[in-house]
Design a protein around this motif. Structure first.
Motif, PDB file in Angstrom:
ATOM      1  N   PRO A   8       0.812  -1.227   0.000  1.00  0.00           N
ATOM      2  CA  PRO A   8       0.000   0.000   0.000  1.00  0.00           C
ATOM      3  C   PRO A   8       0.848   1.281   0.000  1.00  0.00           C
ATOM      4  O   PRO A   8       0.520   2.250  -0.677  1.00  0.00           O
ATOM      5  N   LEU A   9       1.946   1.254   0.724  1.00  0.00           N
ATOM      6  CA  LEU A   9       2.822   2.426   0.763  1.00  0.00           C
ATOM      7  C   LEU A   9       3.467   2.683  -0.599  1.00  0.00           C
ATOM      8  O   LEU A   9       3.526   3.821  -1.060  1.00  0.00           O
ATOM      9  N   VAL A  29      -2.871  15.413  -6.999  1.00  0.00           N
ATOM     10  CA  VAL A  29      -1.777  14.509  -6.628  1.00  0.00           C
ATOM     11  C   VAL A  29      -2.125  13.796  -5.324  1.00  0.00           C
ATOM     12  O   VAL A  29      -1.925  12.587  -5.183  1.00  0.00           O
ATOM     13  N   ILE A  30      -2.677  14.538  -4.383  1.00  0.00           N
ATOM     14  CA  ILE A  30      -3.084  13.948  -3.099  1.00  0.00           C
ATOM     15  C   ILE A  30      -4.191  12.921  -3.313  1.00  0.00           C
ATOM     16  O   ILE A  30      -4.159  11.821  -2.745  1.00  0.00           O
ATOM     17  N   LEU A  31      -5.172  13.272  -4.146  1.00  0.00           N
ATOM     18  CA  LEU A  31      -6.257  12.327  -4.434  1.00  0.00           C
ATOM     19  C   LEU A  31      -5.743  11.082  -5.150  1.00  0.00           C
ATOM     20  O   LEU A  31      -6.200   9.970  -4.874  1.00  0.00           O
ATOM     21  N   ALA A  32      -4.787  11.266  -6.058  1.00  0.00           N
ATOM     22  CA  ALA A  32      -4.205  10.117  -6.759  1.00  0.00           C
ATOM     23  C   ALA A  32      -3.466   9.217  -5.771  1.00  0.00           C
ATOM     24  O   ALA A  32      -3.553   7.987  -5.854  1.00  0.00           O
ATOM     25  N   ALA A  33      -2.735   9.817  -4.837  1.00  0.00           N
ATOM     26  CA  ALA A  33      -2.012   9.032  -3.832  1.00  0.00           C
ATOM     27  C   ALA A  33      -2.991   8.233  -2.974  1.00  0.00           C
ATOM     28  O   ALA A  33      -2.782   7.039  -2.718  1.00  0.00           O
ATOM     29  N   LEU A  34      -4.052   8.875  -2.542  1.00  0.00           N
ATOM     30  CA  LEU A  34      -5.062   8.170  -1.747  1.00  0.00           C
ATOM     31  C   LEU A  34      -5.740   7.080  -2.569  1.00  0.00           C
ATOM     32  O   LEU A  34      -6.060   6.009  -2.046  1.00  0.00           O
ATOM     33  N   PHE A  37      -3.392   4.121  -2.722  1.00  0.00           N
ATOM     34  CA  PHE A  37      -3.439   3.420  -1.446  1.00  0.00           C
ATOM     35  C   PHE A  37      -4.707   2.583  -1.336  1.00  0.00           C
ATOM     36  O   PHE A  37      -4.667   1.431  -0.900  1.00  0.00           O
ATOM     37  N   LEU A  38      -5.832   3.147  -1.752  1.00  0.00           N
ATOM     38  CA  LEU A  38      -7.111   2.436  -1.681  1.00  0.00           C
ATOM     39  C   LEU A  38      -7.119   1.199  -2.573  1.00  0.00           C
ATOM     40  O   LEU A  38      -7.593   0.135  -2.157  1.00  0.00           O
TER      41      LEU A  38
END
Length: 73
Positions: A8-9, A29-34, A37-38
């Motif tokens: 996940p990381l 970018v933040i939404l893509a990272a989340l 992870f999801l």
């Protein structure tokens, strides 16, 4: 341990790097990272559910030491 902690990381960082390379704004970018992870979390969850029902992957007790039968070295 790799599957539960590292995957996940790594997916979080990979999705963030991909969004950065596409020159997206920081909120995306933040939404893509989340999202990365999801996706990894869902993959790990699905795989662990499949492994829980597989008898070949279940732990087996090879020997049980009872309290009164333990020998002292």
């Amino acid at each position: 341990a790799f599957l539960v902690y590292l995957l996940p990381l790594l997916m979080l960082f990979a999705a963030a790097l991909l969004a950065t390379q596409l020159a997206l704004a920081e909120p995306f970018v933040i939404l893509a990272a989340l999202g990365g992870f999801l996706v990894a979390w869902l993959f790990v969850r699905k795989r662990s559910q499949r492994a829980a029902s597989d008898s070949a992957l279940q732990p087996v007790v090879l020997r049980a030491m009872l309290a009164g039968t333990a020998s002292v070295l």
